[in-house]
Scaffold this motif. Structure first.
Motif, PDB file in Angstrom:
ATOM      1  N   THR A   1       2.308 -32.358 -10.007  1.00 41.68           N
ATOM      2  CA  THR A   1       1.636 -31.487 -10.408  1.00 41.68           C
ATOM      3  C   THR A   1       1.391 -30.833 -11.869  1.00 41.68           C
ATOM      4  O   THR A   1       0.792 -30.276 -11.212  1.00 41.68           O
ATOM      5  N   HIS A   2       2.572 -31.082 -12.278  1.00 40.68           N
ATOM      6  CA  HIS A   2       2.563 -30.476 -13.780  1.00 40.68           C
ATOM      7  C   HIS A   2       1.098 -31.211 -14.612  1.00 40.68           C
ATOM      8  O   HIS A   2       0.761 -30.924 -15.246  1.00 40.68           O
TER       9      HIS A   2
ATOM     10  N   GLU B   1       7.601 -38.771 -12.604  1.00 36.38           N
ATOM     11  CA  GLU B   1       8.531 -38.387 -12.040  1.00 36.38           C
ATOM     12  C   GLU B   1       7.809 -37.610 -10.782  1.00 36.38           C
ATOM     13  O   GLU B   1       6.476 -37.003 -11.436  1.00 36.38           O
ATOM     14  N   GLU B   2       8.254 -37.403  -9.303  1.00 32.03           N
ATOM     15  CA  GLU B   2       7.246 -36.566  -8.840  1.00 32.03           C
ATOM     16  C   GLU B   2       6.834 -35.401  -8.823  1.00 32.03           C
ATOM     17  O   GLU B   2       6.122 -35.228  -8.960  1.00 32.03           O
ATOM     18  N   GLU B   3       8.252 -34.749  -9.935  1.00 30.56           N
ATOM     19  CA  GLU B   3       8.406 -33.416 -10.096  1.00 30.56           C
ATOM     20  C   GLU B   3       7.072 -33.388 -11.215  1.00 30.56           C
ATOM     21  O   GLU B   3       7.208 -32.181 -11.716  1.00 30.56           O
ATOM     22  N   THR B   4       7.059 -34.535 -11.701  1.00 28.93           N
ATOM     23  CA  THR B   4       6.135 -33.795 -13.154  1.00 28.93           C
ATOM     24  C   THR B   4       4.785 -34.160 -13.049  1.00 28.93           C
ATOM     25  O   THR B   4       3.335 -33.929 -12.993  1.00 28.93           O
TER      26      THR B   4
END
Length: 272
Positions: free
Chosen positions: A232-233, A227-230
């Motif tokens: 960066t993390h 998932e794209e939000e993952t």
């Protein structure tokens, strides 16, 4: 191979047969993949050449029939390395897996400059000076990960969410990728002599080969849905781990390799 997933403790691979309609795509087990041997590589090259001739001789969908055997097609694990450069262009042109390609552009791993130099020295020791990393290493990949966990716990007061999961993923990737894409040709004999009795490579190899994995990780992650939000993390955690390797570079990495156990037969290396 476009995707790789661990399902019920078994790796499954989503295969696209190059040059064939995507309707033939399928999930296969490791038993359907070809082992990386010189014989299979030659067979693969011969099939590629034949496929090119067939394409010139025939045109249209009438020329497309399902491959006779999955083992006769380019579906071996080495595809994780070779198909990245050749497959990306074909995928983008056909409109297949555009999401994965764009995702790979997001999953960038910035390797610190001193570690990049370490990679150059590593390449020179093995391919130019005919020297190998003496095995088993100390600390091993497993031991380095334990030290990193201790480092994070000491620094944060606890082990933050996601750290253990990411380390577990790195270990799985390392154990699976090492014999496929992290060894130079001159290291293969040493691997078969040293990694025996189902001992995972992460309990034998050390920082030198672990660092090679980070060069290949963006390619490997392109075949896994994230998932794209993952993203960066994940990038932040991977960079923090690399900085830990950099901080302990003198402890984790060898300053000289062993020249007494070079594999027989000189040849081009992993990326030569």
């Amino acid at each position: 191979v476009q995707k790789a997933e661990l399902r019920k403790k078994e790796w499954r691979y989503f295969v696209h047969y190059l040059g064939w309609n995507k309707n033939w795509d399928e999930w296969v087990g490791v038993d359907r993949l070809m082992k990386h041997t010189e014989e299979n590589v030659l067979k693969q090259q011969a099939l590629d050449k034949k496929q090119g001739v067939d394409k010139n001789a025939k045109s249209g969908r009438s020329a497309q029939t399902k491959p006779k055997s999955s083992t006769d097609v380019k579906v071996e694990k080495e595809d994780l390395k070779n198909n990245v450069s050749k497959g990306k262009k074909r995928k983008s042109e056909s409109g297949v897996e555009k999401d994965n390609v764009s995702l790979e552009k997001l999953v960038k791993i910035q390797i610190p400059s001193t570690l990049r130099k370490q990679l150059v020295d590593d390449w020179e020791f093995v391919t130019q000076q005919d020297k190998l990393v003496k095995l088993p290493r100390s600390p091993t990949v497993d031991e380095i990960m334990i030290m990193y966990i201790e480092h994070r716990v000491y620094k944060d007061g606890k082990l933050l969410d996601g750290v253990a999961e990411i380390l577990k993923g790195i270990r799985i990737y390392f154990d699976k990728a090492l014999p496929v894409m992290l060894l130079y040709k001159k290291e293969r004999k040493q691997y078969h002599e040293t990694v025996v009795d189902d001992v995972p490579p992460s309990m034998v190899y050390g920082a030198e080969h672990l660092l090679r994995l980070f060069v290949k990780l963006p390619e490997l992650l392109a075949f896994v849905y994230i998932e794209e939000e993952t993203v960066t993390h994940l990038q932040q955690k991977l960079l923090d781990f690399l900085k830990f390797l950099q901080k302990n570079q003198n402890t984790f990495f060898l300053s000289a390799y062993d020249g007494s156990k070079v594999s027989e037969g000189k040849g081009k290396g992993r990326d030569d």
